[in-house]
Write a protein that holds these residues in place. Structure first.
Motif, mmCIF file in Angstrom:
data_model
loop_
_atom_site.group_PDB
_atom_site.id
_atom_site.type_symbol
_atom_site.label_atom_id
_atom_site.label_comp_id
_atom_site.label_asym_id
_atom_site.label_seq_id
_atom_site.Cartn_x
_atom_site.Cartn_y
_atom_site.Cartn_z
ATOM 1 N N TRP A 78 -5.560 13.779 27.135
ATOM 2 C CA TRP A 78 -5.069 12.715 27.995
ATOM 3 C C TRP A 78 -5.855 11.424 27.762
ATOM 4 C CZ3 TRP A 78 -0.992 15.157 28.680
ATOM 5 C CH2 TRP A 78 -0.958 16.488 29.132
ATOM 6 N N ASN A 79 -5.128 10.352 27.640
ATOM 7 C CA ASN A 79 -5.653 8.996 27.452
ATOM 8 C C ASN A 79 -6.391 8.798 26.137
ATOM 9 O OD1 ASN A 79 -4.628 8.644 30.039
ATOM 10 N ND2 ASN A 79 -6.261 7.263 30.600
ATOM 11 N N PHE A 80 -6.330 9.747 25.226
ATOM 12 C CA PHE A 80 -6.868 9.549 23.889
ATOM 13 C C PHE A 80 -5.718 8.989 23.067
ATOM 14 C CE2 PHE A 80 -8.531 10.362 19.716
ATOM 15 C CZ PHE A 80 -9.903 10.225 19.879
ATOM 16 N N SER A 81 -5.786 7.693 22.815
ATOM 17 C CA SER A 81 -4.654 7.002 22.217
ATOM 18 C C SER A 81 -5.143 5.775 21.454
ATOM 19 C CB SER A 81 -3.693 6.576 23.330
ATOM 20 O OG SER A 81 -2.731 5.677 22.855
ATOM 21 N N PRO A 82 -4.441 5.402 20.393
ATOM 22 C CA PRO A 82 -4.837 4.201 19.645
ATOM 23 C C PRO A 82 -4.269 2.899 20.212
ATOM 24 C CG PRO A 82 -3.003 5.248 18.543
ATOM 25 C CD PRO A 82 -3.373 6.138 19.715
ATOM 26 N N ILE A 83 -3.518 2.955 21.287
ATOM 27 C CA ILE A 83 -2.720 1.791 21.674
ATOM 28 C C ILE A 83 -3.556 0.654 22.265
ATOM 29 C CG2 ILE A 83 -0.796 0.976 23.090
ATOM 30 C CD1 ILE A 83 0.609 3.611 22.434
ATOM 31 N N THR A 84 -4.540 0.926 23.090
ATOM 32 C CA THR A 84 -5.378 -0.165 23.599
ATOM 33 C C THR A 84 -6.187 -0.779 22.469
ATOM 34 O OG1 THR A 84 -5.485 0.903 25.768
ATOM 35 C CG2 THR A 84 -7.096 -0.820 25.332
ATOM 36 N N ALA A 85 -6.702 0.055 21.568
ATOM 37 C CA ALA A 85 -7.415 -0.464 20.393
ATOM 38 C C ALA A 85 -6.471 -1.295 19.530
ATOM 39 C CB ALA A 85 -8.014 0.684 19.591
ATOM 40 N N MET A 86 -5.226 -0.865 19.436
ATOM 41 C CA MET A 86 -4.245 -1.616 18.670
ATOM 42 C C MET A 86 -3.985 -2.972 19.315
ATOM 43 S SD MET A 86 -0.304 -0.780 17.812
ATOM 44 C CE MET A 86 -0.733 0.710 16.972
ATOM 45 N N ALA A 87 -3.968 -3.021 20.630
ATOM 46 C CA ALA A 87 -3.775 -4.295 21.326
ATOM 47 C C ALA A 87 -4.926 -5.249 20.996
ATOM 48 C CB ALA A 87 -3.673 -4.062 22.831
ATOM 49 N N PHE B 195 -11.073 8.055 31.646
ATOM 50 C CA PHE B 195 -11.772 6.872 31.151
ATOM 51 C C PHE B 195 -12.638 7.228 29.944
ATOM 52 C CE2 PHE B 195 -15.715 4.251 31.360
ATOM 53 C CZ PHE B 195 -15.169 3.102 30.820
ATOM 54 N N GLN B 196 -13.294 8.365 30.011
ATOM 55 C CA GLN B 196 -14.131 8.801 28.883
ATOM 56 C C GLN B 196 -13.283 8.934 27.614
ATOM 57 O OE1 GLN B 196 -16.236 12.465 29.578
ATOM 58 N NE2 GLN B 196 -17.156 12.469 27.555
ATOM 59 N N SER B 197 -12.126 9.566 27.730
ATOM 60 C CA SER B 197 -11.226 9.705 26.579
ATOM 61 C C SER B 197 -10.754 8.346 26.067
ATOM 62 C CB SER B 197 -9.997 10.541 26.945
ATOM 63 O OG SER B 197 -10.355 11.862 27.180
ATOM 64 N N SER B 198 -10.399 7.464 26.987
ATOM 65 C CA SER B 198 -9.955 6.126 26.602
ATOM 66 C C SER B 198 -11.054 5.360 25.875
ATOM 67 C CB SER B 198 -9.534 5.312 27.830
ATOM 68 O OG SER B 198 -8.402 5.849 28.417
ATOM 69 N N LEU B 199 -12.247 5.397 26.426
ATOM 70 C CA LEU B 199 -13.364 4.671 25.837
ATOM 71 C C LEU B 199 -13.663 5.168 24.430
ATOM 72 C CD1 LEU B 199 -15.600 2.558 26.168
ATOM 73 C CD2 LEU B 199 -17.015 4.362 27.180
ATOM 74 N N VAL B 200 -13.727 6.484 24.263
ATOM 75 C CA VAL B 200 -14.007 7.055 22.945
ATOM 76 C C VAL B 200 -12.908 6.696 21.955
ATOM 77 C CG1 VAL B 200 -14.245 9.232 21.670
ATOM 78 C CG2 VAL B 200 -15.474 8.911 23.824
ATOM 79 N N LEU C 64 3.346 7.928 17.046
ATOM 80 C CA LEU C 64 3.145 9.301 16.588
ATOM 81 C C LEU C 64 1.815 9.871 17.089
ATOM 82 C CD1 LEU C 64 4.224 11.643 14.863
ATOM 83 C CD2 LEU C 64 3.031 10.618 12.912
ATOM 84 N N LEU C 65 0.749 9.098 16.960
ATOM 85 C CA LEU C 65 -0.557 9.584 17.419
ATOM 86 C C LEU C 65 -0.586 9.786 18.932
ATOM 87 C CD1 LEU C 65 -2.937 7.508 15.143
ATOM 88 C CD2 LEU C 65 -2.606 9.991 15.122
ATOM 89 N N ARG C 66 -0.002 8.865 19.679
ATOM 90 C CA ARG C 66 0.007 9.027 21.142
ATOM 91 C C ARG C 66 0.769 10.293 21.535
ATOM 92 N NH1 ARG C 66 3.005 6.212 25.887
ATOM 93 N NH2 ARG C 66 1.684 6.886 27.607
ATOM 94 N N ILE C 67 1.881 10.561 20.882
ATOM 95 C CA ILE C 67 2.664 11.758 21.180
ATOM 96 C C ILE C 67 1.876 13.015 20.804
ATOM 97 C CG2 ILE C 67 4.740 13.054 20.524
ATOM 98 C CD1 ILE C 67 6.105 10.247 20.262
ATOM 99 N N ILE C 68 1.248 13.003 19.642
ATOM 100 C CA ILE C 68 0.460 14.165 19.200
ATOM 101 C C ILE C 68 -0.687 14.430 20.167
ATOM 102 C CG2 ILE C 68 -1.153 14.982 17.419
ATOM 103 C CD1 ILE C 68 0.734 13.601 15.355
ATOM 104 N N PHE C 69 -1.446 13.391 20.503
ATOM 105 C CA PHE C 69 -2.576 13.589 21.419
ATOM 106 C C PHE C 69 -2.105 14.042 22.796
ATOM 107 C CE2 PHE C 69 -4.899 10.363 18.635
ATOM 108 C CZ PHE C 69 -5.559 11.357 17.920
ATOM 109 N N ASN C 70 -0.956 13.543 23.228
ATOM 110 C CA ASN C 70 -0.396 13.967 24.503
ATOM 111 C C ASN C 70 -0.009 15.440 24.461
ATOM 112 O OD1 ASN C 70 2.103 14.229 26.477
ATOM 113 N ND2 ASN C 70 0.835 12.524 27.179
ATOM 114 N N LYS C 71 0.628 15.863 23.364
ATOM 115 C CA LYS C 71 1.009 17.282 23.215
ATOM 116 C C LYS C 71 -0.218 18.183 23.175
ATOM 117 C CE LYS C 71 5.521 17.066 22.770
ATOM 118 N NZ LYS C 71 6.386 17.536 23.805
ATOM 119 N N LEU C 72 -1.312 17.663 22.615
ATOM 120 C CA LEU C 72 -2.559 18.431 22.568
ATOM 121 C C LEU C 72 -3.329 18.354 23.889
ATOM 122 C CD1 LEU C 72 -3.801 17.391 19.003
ATOM 123 C CD2 LEU C 72 -2.818 19.599 19.690
ATOM 124 N N GLN C 73 -2.746 17.681 24.866
ATOM 125 C CA GLN C 73 -3.337 17.470 26.189
ATOM 126 C C GLN C 73 -4.683 16.758 26.109
ATOM 127 O OE1 GLN C 73 -3.237 21.174 28.358
ATOM 128 N NE2 GLN C 73 -1.007 21.197 28.376
#
Length: 174
Positions: free
Chosen positions: A31-40, A143-148, A20-29
């Protein structure tokens, strides 16, 4: 059996929340702001059953990819998630500084691995050192979005997990 059911329920909630969060952040454009790597990273850190450690982030990514869109680099992205899970296994039970370093390393590895494929794959960049540098430079905002997001979500997941675990331990002692 009771503990397994609890783990399955928590894993299901994590997967659905991440999707849900990945889809929401993607819709808000975002990009790469996602909980999935942190979840891993978190799954490697938290689950004794390592099958869950790998299944949780891969399931979340696959389900959200089905909704957002499948792409050529999926296998590399999934491999990078497995690296983050392995890092989570390594930092499990270690100090906060190790977990923080693990989160940063997971983000950096994800960036390096996935952008190596972007450079090598669809011929967007020259297949030389300059093209590789251009590929990495173009991906810096991602990368900045992913890191944050990795730092934020790792802090949330690990903190919540430790608070719950400490609460359970205190309850068991009482």
């Amino acid at each position: 059996m009771k503990k397994l059911n609890k783990n399955v329920i928590v894993a299901t909630i994590l997967v659905l929340s991440a999707v849900l969060l990945r889809i929401i952040f993607n819709k808000l454009q975002m990009w790469n702001f996602s909980p999935i790597t942190a979840m891993a990273l978190f799954a490697g850190y938290a689950y004794h059953d390592k099958r869950f450690s790998f299944i949780i982030p891969l399931s979340a990514m696959f389900i959200s990819d089905l909704i957002i869109g499948l792409h050529d680099g999926m296998l590399v992205v999934y491999a990078a998630l497995c690296l983050a899970t392995l890092i989570g296994i390594y930092v499990s039970g270690k100090q906060v500084t190790h977990i923080l370093a693990g989160s940063i390393i997971s983000s950096v590895l994800f960036y390096l691995v996935t952008n190596l494929v972007i450079w090598y794959g669809p011929e967007l960049y020259a297949q030389n050192w300059d093209g590789q540098i251009q590929s990495y430079m173009a991906a810096l905002p991602f990368f900045q979005s992913s890191l944050v997001s990795d730092l934020i979500f790792t802090a949330i997941f690990i903190s919540a997990f430790e608070l719950i675990r400490r609460g359970e331990t205190a309850t068991e002692r009482a």
